[in-house]
Design a protein around this motif. Sequence first.
Motif, PDB file in Angstrom:
ATOM      1  N   ILE A  75      -9.213  -9.566  -0.249  1.00 18.95           N
ATOM      2  CA  ILE A  75     -10.174 -10.558  -0.728  1.00 18.95           C
ATOM      3  C   ILE A  75      -9.376 -11.703  -1.354  1.00 18.95           C
ATOM      4  CG2 ILE A  75     -12.103 -11.025  -2.302  1.00 18.95           C
ATOM      5  CD1 ILE A  75     -12.689  -7.989  -2.198  1.00 18.95           C
ATOM      6  N   GLU A  76      -9.515 -12.912  -0.785  1.00 21.90           N
ATOM      7  CA  GLU A  76      -8.816 -14.078  -1.288  1.00 21.90           C
ATOM      8  C   GLU A  76      -9.776 -14.952  -2.069  1.00 21.90           C
ATOM      9  OE1 GLU A  76      -6.813 -16.157   1.828  1.00 21.90           O
ATOM     10  OE2 GLU A  76      -5.073 -14.821   1.766  1.00 21.90           O
ATOM     11  N   PHE A 122       2.727 -10.662   4.928  1.00 17.37           N
ATOM     12  CA  PHE A 122       4.088 -10.348   4.501  1.00 17.37           C
ATOM     13  C   PHE A 122       4.146  -9.035   3.730  1.00 17.37           C
ATOM     14  CE2 PHE A 122       7.416 -10.765   1.183  1.00 17.37           C
ATOM     15  CZ  PHE A 122       8.531 -10.766   2.006  1.00 17.37           C
ATOM     16  N   LEU A 123       3.126  -8.748   2.924  1.00 17.48           N
ATOM     17  CA  LEU A 123       3.109  -7.555   2.076  1.00 17.48           C
ATOM     18  C   LEU A 123       2.463  -6.357   2.761  1.00 17.48           C
ATOM     19  CD1 LEU A 123       2.112  -9.253  -1.287  1.00 17.48           C
ATOM     20  CD2 LEU A 123       4.394  -8.558  -0.567  1.00 17.48           C
ATOM     21  N   HIS A 124       2.082  -6.505   4.058  1.00 17.08           N
ATOM     22  CA  HIS A 124       1.480  -5.424   4.844  1.00 17.08           C
ATOM     23  C   HIS A 124       0.183  -4.908   4.221  1.00 17.08           C
ATOM     24  CE1 HIS A 124       5.430  -5.421   6.771  1.00 17.08           C
ATOM     25  NE2 HIS A 124       4.888  -4.736   7.748  1.00 17.08           N
ATOM     26  N   LEU A 125      -0.632  -5.834   3.736  1.00 21.86           N
ATOM     27  CA  LEU A 125      -1.927  -5.432   3.192  1.00 21.86           C
ATOM     28  C   LEU A 125      -2.921  -5.260   4.336  1.00 21.86           C
ATOM     29  CD1 LEU A 125      -2.214  -7.881   0.149  1.00 21.86           C
ATOM     30  CD2 LEU A 125      -1.147  -5.620   0.242  1.00 21.86           C
ATOM     31  N   PRO A 126      -3.785  -4.254   4.268  1.00 19.26           N
ATOM     32  CA  PRO A 126      -4.778  -4.042   5.337  1.00 19.26           C
ATOM     33  C   PRO A 126      -5.763  -5.200   5.393  1.00 19.26           C
ATOM     34  CG  PRO A 126      -5.180  -2.580   3.467  1.00 19.26           C
ATOM     35  CD  PRO A 126      -3.873  -3.238   3.207  1.00 19.26           C
ATOM     36  N   TYR A 140      -7.722  -5.392  -2.284  1.00 24.05           N
ATOM     37  CA  TYR A 140      -6.575  -6.192  -2.706  1.00 24.05           C
ATOM     38  C   TYR A 140      -7.044  -7.626  -2.932  1.00 24.05           C
ATOM     39  CZ  TYR A 140      -3.960  -2.179  -1.009  1.00 24.05           C
ATOM     40  OH  TYR A 140      -3.465  -0.900  -0.816  1.00 24.05           O
ATOM     41  N   PHE A 141      -6.887  -8.099  -4.169  1.00 24.01           N
ATOM     42  CA  PHE A 141      -7.332  -9.433  -4.547  1.00 24.01           C
ATOM     43  C   PHE A 141      -6.124 -10.365  -4.633  1.00 24.01           C
ATOM     44  CE2 PHE A 141     -10.711  -6.695  -5.890  1.00 24.01           C
ATOM     45  CZ  PHE A 141     -11.885  -7.445  -5.760  1.00 24.01           C
ATOM     46  N   LEU A 142      -6.210 -11.478  -3.904  1.00 21.98           N
ATOM     47  CA  LEU A 142      -5.151 -12.476  -3.914  1.00 21.98           C
ATOM     48  C   LEU A 142      -5.715 -13.824  -4.328  1.00 21.98           C
ATOM     49  CD1 LEU A 142      -4.244 -10.297  -1.612  1.00 21.98           C
ATOM     50  CD2 LEU A 142      -2.625 -12.065  -0.973  1.00 21.98           C
ATOM     51  N   PRO A 198       0.812  -1.224   0.000  1.00 18.41           N
ATOM     52  CA  PRO A 198       0.000   0.000   0.000  1.00 18.41           C
ATOM     53  C   PRO A 198       0.845   1.273   0.000  1.00 18.41           C
ATOM     54  CG  PRO A 198      -0.890  -1.588   1.553  1.00 18.41           C
ATOM     55  CD  PRO A 198       0.435  -2.128   1.112  1.00 18.41           C
ATOM     56  N   LYS A 199       1.930   1.293   0.781  1.00 13.65           N
ATOM     57  CA  LYS A 199       2.789   2.472   0.826  1.00 13.65           C
ATOM     58  C   LYS A 199       3.471   2.694  -0.512  1.00 13.65           C
ATOM     59  CE  LYS A 199       6.730   4.428   3.325  1.00 13.65           C
ATOM     60  NZ  LYS A 199       7.719   4.200   4.435  1.00 13.65           N
TER      61      LYS A 199
END
Length: 293
Positions: free
Chosen positions: A285-286, A276-280, A240-242, A220-221
């Motif tokens: 959404i997985e 790990f990626l610091h996603l909120p 954020y879609f994973l 995000p940063k």
Amino acid sequence: SEHDTGQIYMPFVNWGLFAAIVLAVVMFKSSTNLAAAYGIAVTLDMLITTVLTFYVIRYGWKYPLWLCVAATGFFFVVDLAFFTSNLLKLFAGGWFPLLIGGLVFTLMMTWKRGRGLMGEAQQAEALDLPSFLEAVFVSPPVRVAGTAVFLTAESGTVPNALLHNLKHNKVLHEQNLFVTVRSHEVPWIAPAERLQMEPLGHDCWAVTLNYGFKDEPDVPKALQLMRGHGCEMASMTTSYFLSRDVVTPTLGGGMAPWREKLFAQMHHNASAAAQFLHLPNNAVIELGSKIEI
């Protein structure tokens, strides 16, 4: 370490080693009983070091073959003699380091081979992202407000999360970012080189984020660097879609069935990418997908 990519401190591993050492001491009860295990461990370590030295000076430093053999051959013979003599104590405790080494080696090679098979399976089914978007916008789906960030391991390919989102939700966000995180074998990446972006049209961008092995990934940063380049993101309207890959072992696959099942369990227990990626947490959404190996 800032200088050696392999020097990584992991508290969980250190505590695990401590527990294993205590268990070994309790099992063998005395240093005398540990002598056989210690002898095999040390001599095998010396032998492995000599073999690796040959590969370094031959293939890393490019020295002539005769010089490499001459430099390591004598030590190899001596180390091999020490190791084979210690094998006489195999049933007196020498089996212990061989068992531990075999287990760790099996886990590491299973993980390495499993990841390779996963990559091959994903590449076989991968779709070209620009061509896919061009086909989608011939008859575009409903566009909804906000920004969608799709994490993808390989740039230029369609993320499974996008396919599932279009299949089940039948919508596309106003802005869509296809983000690939790259790790480099340097300690730091300058902020000016952190982000690379390529417009794909229709308010879609392919984004590559570069990190060194001492950098702490913060997606995000890093994406805030896109402000002023045609993409204005608001944290409250960004999702954020994973892709949550589920590994399915198959008969006649790339590994023995028990190794495929072992890898599937290891993959299931692996740390989540979002953390790990610091996603909120409230914006992730997985979407699951099944991969057969």
